[in-house]
Scaffold this active site. Structure first.
Site, PDB file in Angstrom:
ATOM      1  N   GLU A   1     -11.000   6.839   4.240  1.00  0.00           N
ATOM      2  CA  GLU A   1      -9.490   6.491   5.233  1.00  0.00           C
ATOM      3  C   GLU A   1     -10.201   6.472   6.431  1.00  0.00           C
ATOM      4  O   GLU A   1     -11.135   6.531   6.926  1.00  0.00           O
ATOM      5  CB  GLU A   1      -8.396   6.144   4.902  1.00  0.00           C
ATOM      6  CG  GLU A   1      -8.115   5.785   2.944  1.00  0.00           C
ATOM      7  CD  GLU A   1      -6.626   5.467   2.998  1.00  0.00           C
ATOM      8  OE1 GLU A   1      -6.370   5.622   1.931  1.00  0.00           O
ATOM      9  OE2 GLU A   1      -5.969   5.161   3.047  1.00  0.00           O
TER      10      GLU A   1
ATOM     11  N   ASP B   1       0.875  -1.457  -0.126  1.00  0.00           N
ATOM     12  CA  ASP B   1      -0.098  -0.352  -0.075  1.00  0.00           C
ATOM     13  C   ASP B   1       0.731   1.148   0.477  1.00  0.00           C
ATOM     14  O   ASP B   1       1.605   0.986   0.169  1.00  0.00           O
ATOM     15  CB  ASP B   1      -1.263  -0.075   1.354  1.00  0.00           C
ATOM     16  CG  ASP B   1      -2.275   0.626   1.158  1.00  0.00           C
ATOM     17  OD1 ASP B   1      -2.989   0.282   1.797  1.00  0.00           O
ATOM     18  OD2 ASP B   1      -2.662   1.606   0.195  1.00  0.00           O
TER      19      ASP B   1
HETATM   20  C1  GLC Z   1      -4.100   4.059   0.029  1.00  0.00           C
HETATM   21  C2  GLC Z   1      -4.981   3.349   0.223  1.00  0.00           C
HETATM   22  C3  GLC Z   1      -4.965   1.967  -0.798  1.00  0.00           C
HETATM   23  C4  GLC Z   1      -5.305   2.526  -2.380  1.00  0.00           C
HETATM   24  C5  GLC Z   1      -3.562   3.685  -2.190  1.00  0.00           C
HETATM   25  C6  GLC Z   1      -3.404   3.874  -3.494  1.00  0.00           C
HETATM   26  O1  GLC Z   1      -3.690   4.330   1.102  1.00  0.00           O
HETATM   27  O2  GLC Z   1      -5.152   2.083   1.741  1.00  0.00           O
HETATM   28  O3  GLC Z   1      -6.462   1.514  -1.269  1.00  0.00           O
HETATM   29  O4  GLC Z   1      -5.431   1.397  -2.973  1.00  0.00           O
HETATM   30  O5  GLC Z   1      -3.372   4.187  -0.624  1.00  0.00           O
HETATM   31  O6  GLC Z   1      -4.388   5.156  -3.687  1.00  0.00           O
END
Ligand code: GLC
Length: 625
Positions: A516, A317
């Site tokens: 988030e 991530d």
């Molecule tokens: C974010 C998320 C993830 C996402 C990634 C790219 O922090 O946790 O779900 O795909 O970053 O944006």
């Protein structure tokens, strides 16, 4: 084969260390420098032969790659950090758009031009390995203004309709591929257990079975039968593993449970995903019993890759490896890299410090702390997907489908999804459906005329925003377009100055957009202005139909008795007409709760597995006409 020493590279790295005052590392790097053969490329290398097997093409290409070219494939950077010739100089294998990271010209052409520019640079390298571009297209091509925005997964869970979910993913793939992108970071096949979590709405359900069924359908929709098809994109099942089970629903927190429970509740949907098979999986920020998932070799390698046979690649991530060593999220260390790559991370969503990543991983390989075989395994997995996507043959955006982005046909499917996602929770005296010929209707509430709130987070920007953020139909406009021309529709955001003789009031309230950890909420209470609006209407003696726009069940126990009817609309997206279709009876509500609705915050976590112990509404509840 011509022998060419890479002393220049090593000396450059050493120079970096010496400038940074790390003389010891500089000496070590130089001392441990390896000489590496840079193989000559044959006239017509096998890896460029589209008639050869993908396995043979991968092995041929791998045999020609230098360590720098291999490590570059494992580096993913955000488009905002791509400048000059970064992609070619560092052999970058992947670019992403983090939430809201959009080209200045946020149109299909602007995206395609950006993508083609990056691709042209990647193809200019010695071996001409194309990039793979990833983006969070999780409820439509949701970064792109004018794209069709579908209900978030919580609403799709209420439809429990895998065919619809598959179709939505297919349409999303068409709109994403139309602008050049290759890969969506979805579906999120989380199994949220505690609605205080800010990402509850990204989950289909609290029920692993329903998540497994809908998650598989989404992956089938995105990837189609052939990843090389110009209208399909790579899917990414996320976040592995346990993202929805953290204590207190804290985003990126600790999921404390037995391995047996972890398998039954959270790993279970991945079994279905692997049946498709899903081509990529994203590691999760959370910990399991105190161990960061990005460092967990047992789960990432022993379980996911070896026991379950996952043959795609694991992407981290965003800065997901950085906290392994206990340091701040912004700092990436050698230990972070060594631990995560050895645990089974194949591609790192860095997304900015690509120099640091590449230099440190190169050093770790030269020191033997990360094996060449681990590097080769990661690169093999990544290249296999790139060949399956047909990126070597069709490297540039196919611009023939610009006209399909946000087209009427796609919006009609989104409207159908909105209808099927609505859950009728209360209908006193069968107040609904309303007649289209009423004399006077009041429409009120903070979310009645707000496309941005309808769409929620991950829309145009990472967090989403209130207001006219993209093209669509607000619930207010949908109501106006549905009732007869003689019906008087009075809009009053806060429910004041309304005609006392109005037949009914439709009050649209709910949550502001969030994504988030910004959505973590300890109370889940309605906003006071929303409660005041409803009281204003009640004081005028007008019957109240509440439409709740929210990313999760909220605590409404003290309020619901004052409401004559209630529809949970979740985060419906751009097509508000679907809400009017149900309010006025063109379609009866069919949605069923995919999450248990708590009576009080003290009950959380409360799920069907514990018999929904005294919930306000149980899992699976939903009325109809
Ligand atoms: C974010 C998320 C993830 C996402 C990634 C790219 O922090 O946790 O779900 O795909 O970053 O944006």
């Amino acid at each position: 084969m011509k022998k060419v020493f890479l002393w220049l590279l090593i000396i450059a790295i050493a120079a970096v260390f010496s400038l940074a005052g790390c003389k010891a590392e500089a000496a070590e790097v130089v001392e441990k420098a390896v000489t590496e053969e840079v193989a000559d490329i044959p006239e017509n290398p096998l890896y460029k032969d589209a008639s050869a097997s993908i396995e043979d093409r991968v092995e041929d290409l791998l045999s020609l790659m230098t360590l720098a070219e291999k490590i570059g494939q494992m580096a993913q950077i955000d488009r905002m950090y791509v400048g000059g010739d970064v992609i070619s100089e560092y052999y970058i294998g992947s670019v992403l758009s983090g939430g809201g990271s959009v080209p200045y010209d946020n149109t299909p052409e602007g995206w395609a031009d950006m993508y083609d520019g990056f691709q042209e640079e990647a193809l200019s390298t010695r071996l001409g390995i194309p990039i793979i571009y990833g983006i969070d297209a999780i409820h439509g091509h949701n970064n792109l203004v004018g794209a069709t925005i579908f209900p978030h997964n919580i609403g799709l869970g209420a439809t429990s309709d895998p065919d619809l979910v598959r179709l939505i993913a297919q349409i999303t793939a068409i709109e994403v591929a139309a602008t050049g992108m290759d890969w969506t970071f979805g579906p999120c096949i989380t199994v949220p257990q505690d609605e205080r979590w800010g990402r509850t709405y990204e989950g289909f359900s609290e029920d692993p079975e329903l998540v497994a069924e809908l998650g598989k359908a989404a992956i089938e929709g995105y990837q189609g039968d052939d990843l090389a098809d110009s209208n399909t994109i790579l899917a990414c099942a996320k976040h592995f593993i346990g993202d929805g089970g953290t204590s207190g629903g804290v985003d990126r927190g600790d999921t404390i449970c037995s391995e047996e429970y972890l398998r039954e509740a959270y790993i279970y949907p991945y079994i279905n995903a692997l049946e498709v098979p899903v081509g990529s999986i994203m590691a999760s920020f959370n910990s399991w019993n105190g161990v960061k998932m990005h460092s967990n070799s047992y789960l990432l390698t022993d379980v996911l890759k070896e026991e379950l046979g996952f043959e795609g690649f694991v992407v981290s991530d965003w800065q997901g490896i950085n906290e392994i060593d206990g340091s701040a999220r912004e700092e990436m260390s050698r230990l972070d890299i060594e631990t995560s790559i050895n645990a089974g991370i194949d591609m790192v969503m860095i997304p900015n410090d690509y120099r640091g990543f590449i230099n440190m991983l190169t050093e770790l390989v030269n020191q033997g702390k990360v094996s060449q075989s681990r590097i080769d395994d990661a690169v093999r997995r990544i290249l296999t997907i790139k060949f399956k996507l047909g990126l070597f043959e069709n490297s540039y955006a196919d611009r023939s489908n610009f006209g399909l982005v946000g087209c009427e046909e796609h919006r009609e499917i989104a409207r159908e999804a909105v209808r099927e996602s609505l859950v009728l929770l209360k209908n006193e005296g069968s107040l609904l459906p309303l007649s289209k010929d009423l004399d006077s209707i009041v429409v009120a509430g903070s979310k009645a005329d707000d496309i941005g709130s309808q769409c929620g987070g991950w829309t145009i920007t990472w967090q989403g925003a209130v207001g006219e953020i993209t093209e669509g139909t607000s619930i207010l406009d949908a109501i106006k377009d549905t009732v007869s021309k003689d019906t008087i529709v009075t809009y009053s955001r806060n429910g004041t100055e309304v005609p006392p003789d109005a037949d009914v009031a439709i009050v649209v309230i709910g949550e502001k957009p969030y994504a988030e950890y910004n959505g973590d909420d300890k109370d889940l209470l309605l906003y006071t202005p929303d409660k005041d609006t409803i009281n204003n209407i009640r004081d005028a003696g007008i019957p109240v139909v509440v439409i709740l726009i929210s990313g999760r069940p909220m605590i409404i126990t003290e309020e619901i008795d004052k409401w004559d009817a209630l529809i949970a609309a979740w985060l419906p997206g751009t097509e508000g007409q679907g809400v009017a279709d149900v309010i006025f009876g063109d379609n009866a509500p069919t949605g069923k709760l995919s999450y248990t609705w708590p009576r009080s915050i003290e009950q959380l976590p409360i799920n069907d597995t514990d018999g929904s112990k005294g919930s306000l509404f149980p899992f699976g509840f939903g009325l109809t006409y």
